[in-house]
Design an enzyme around this catalytic site. Structure first.
Site, PDB file in Angstrom:
ATOM      1  N   CYS A  19      21.336  -1.486   2.234  1.00  0.00           N
ATOM      2  CA  CYS A  19      22.014  -2.616   2.875  1.00  0.00           C
ATOM      3  C   CYS A  19      23.286  -2.936   2.082  1.00  0.00           C
ATOM      4  O   CYS A  19      23.605  -4.090   1.813  1.00  0.00           O
ATOM      5  CB  CYS A  19      21.100  -3.827   3.008  1.00  0.00           C
ATOM      6  SG  CYS A  19      20.374  -4.407   1.471  1.00  0.00           S
TER       7      CYS A  19
ATOM      8  N   PRO B  27       9.668  -6.023   1.900  1.00  0.00           N
ATOM      9  CA  PRO B  27       8.456  -6.772   2.259  1.00  0.00           C
ATOM     10  C   PRO B  27       7.639  -6.191   3.414  1.00  0.00           C
ATOM     11  O   PRO B  27       6.721  -6.841   3.903  1.00  0.00           O
ATOM     12  CB  PRO B  27       9.019  -8.142   2.652  1.00  0.00           C
ATOM     13  CG  PRO B  27      10.353  -7.821   3.241  1.00  0.00           C
ATOM     14  CD  PRO B  27      10.889  -6.654   2.464  1.00  0.00           C
TER      15      PRO B  27
ATOM     16  N   GLY C 117       8.855  -4.812   6.516  1.00  0.00           N
ATOM     17  CA  GLY C 117       9.401  -4.797   7.870  1.00  0.00           C
ATOM     18  C   GLY C 117       9.564  -3.393   8.422  1.00  0.00           C
ATOM     19  O   GLY C 117       9.273  -3.128   9.591  1.00  0.00           O
TER      20      GLY C 117
END
Length: 429
Positions: free
Chosen positions: A375, A257, A259
């Site tokens: 991640c 998104p 960041g």
């Protein structure tokens, strides 16, 4: 509140959509939150996250207390009973209120004839709670993870798998990133203290602050003005390893998104950044983040495997590839991941990651830097992926992160209280 907006029934419907239909909670929850009063939004979120975090336990309890599962059109009742168990076990909701509201939820889902059944199962649990929990503590379900994932973690981390699972089952801390173009980290921490809150700096990531107690973003000094962004500490490592410089052409691939896109621009405000993501809907979040922070970047929809479609023959000084992955490092933040992923997904994701790496590597200038990040905590997506990439890519060299035998840096969830994350910094010869 209208009966159709019974909080417990909405939570049950949300969990059912995640577990039975494979939908992400981040897509399911917001429309349901619009159906309840503002004061109840946090409780609805807590019930959804909590049930998904402890789903293995709640399922185990149902199997112990019911002779046969609820199926078909009655399936939502199965999850409504789980919501009842969760309240009795983990929340401060008074037991009588938890029972009454959960039983009443049967009316909202048009199953009023099952109110007696729900009430009976919940009361039976109350009577047998101590015995049941003692038995549960020795069951395979106690890990609160699907069996395939427990096995993968045990194989990958023979001495650390329990720590990873324990971290995944905790509530996550709230990390922030101070916008260095507005304030120093110490300066913003002073503003935070003036606002009656306390934060702690991360020892390795220079913009990262952990809140002592999570807070709504509107309460954070200067959030609307772009002084600070919500971003986990480990995610902030991407820009640290990338080390962007002003004037460079930088590709942020799989950018939504946004960041990491905005972090790159905070570190190097005069960099020329292209942010690309395959998901057009999620790209709207990139635009929102750029607007709030007053930054500019070129944003495009595109598939990382086919760079010619979105950047022609352009080459870049630095590339950040935050690759699509299993997200097994952020389970504590997104507990639905445990139930959305399947064992077979890992090989498919590893193949996709390899295809994207091979496709974008030629777009890196000689001497340029590519940071590969996920991640995930699974070696197939991380160290194994980079090891095989280095073997087949003679002009790629590892920099700063690990050794050729153990390439990259693997952060485990809970380490310095950040999420599970992997980084490999590669230089083009």
């Amino acid at each position: 509140m209208k009966k159709q907006n019974n909080l417990r029934s909405l939570a049950a419907q949300a969990v059912e959509q995640v577990v039975e239909q494979g939908q992400s909670l981040s897509n399911v929850l917001p429309p349901l939150q619009q159906k309840v009063a503002d004061k109840d939004k946090a409780l609805l979120q807590e019930l959804c996250f909590g049930v998904l975090r402890t789903l293995s336990q709640l399922e185990w309890l149902i199997n112990k207390l019911m002779s046969r599962p609820m199926t078909g059109k009655q399936r939502t009742v199965h999850y409504l009973i789980m919501v009842g168990f969760y309240q009795l076990l983990y929340t401060r909701v008074p037991p009588h209120a938890a029972l009454a509201e959960t039983v009443e939820g049967a009316v909202s889902i048009k199953r009023p004839q099952l109110k007696g059944l729900i009430n009976g199962v919940l009361r039976q649990f109350q009577r047998q709670q101590e015995t049941l929990l003692n038995e549960f503590a020795t069951s395979d379900a106690r890990f609160l993870h699907p069996g395939w994932l427990v096995k993968r973690l045990q194989n990958a981390y023979p001495t650390q798998w329990q720590r990873i699972i324990d971290a995944n089952n905790q509530r996550p801390p709230m990390w922030l990133r101070v916008n260095r173009t507005h304030h120093t980290r110490d300066g913003w921490l002073g503003l935070l203290e003036d606002a009656g809150m306390k934060g702690y700096p991360h020892p390795d990531y220079p913009d990262a602050v952990r809140l002592e107690t999570p807070a709504p973003v509107h309460a954070l000094p200067g959030f609307a003005e772009g002084w600070v962004t919500v971003q986990d500490a480990s995610a902030q490592g991407c820009a640290v390893f990338l080390a962007p410089q002003n004037g460079e052409h930088i590709l942020d691939l799989c950018a939504a998104p946004g960041g990491k896109t905005t972090h790159i621009l905070e570190v190097a405000p005069e960099a020329d950044v292209l942010a690309v993501d395959i998901d057009e809907q999620r790209l709207s979040r990139v635009y929102d983040n750029l607007k709030r922070l007053g930054m500019k970047a070129t944003v495009k929809q595109g598939d990382g495997r086919y760079p010619a479609q979105w950047c022609g023959e352009q080459q870049f000084d630095r590339i950040l590839l935050d690759a699509p992955c299993s997200a097994t490092g952020v389970i504590r933040r997104h507990p639905d991941i445990k139930w959305l992923r399947r064992d077979r997904d890992i090989a498919e994701l590893a193949q996709l990651q390899a295809e994207i790496l091979d496709a974008v590597w030629p777009r890196l200038k000689p001497g340029g830097t590519l940071v590969y990040a996920t991640c995930s905590v699974l070696p197939e997506e991380n160290r194994d992926q980079i090891k095989t990439f280095l073997q087949r890519t003679p002009d790629a060299a590892l920099s700063e992160t690990g050794t050729p035998d153990q390439p990259g840096q693997q952060n485990l969830p809970g380490g310095e209280e950040g999420d599970g994350f992997f980084y490999a910094k590669l230089i083009k010869k």
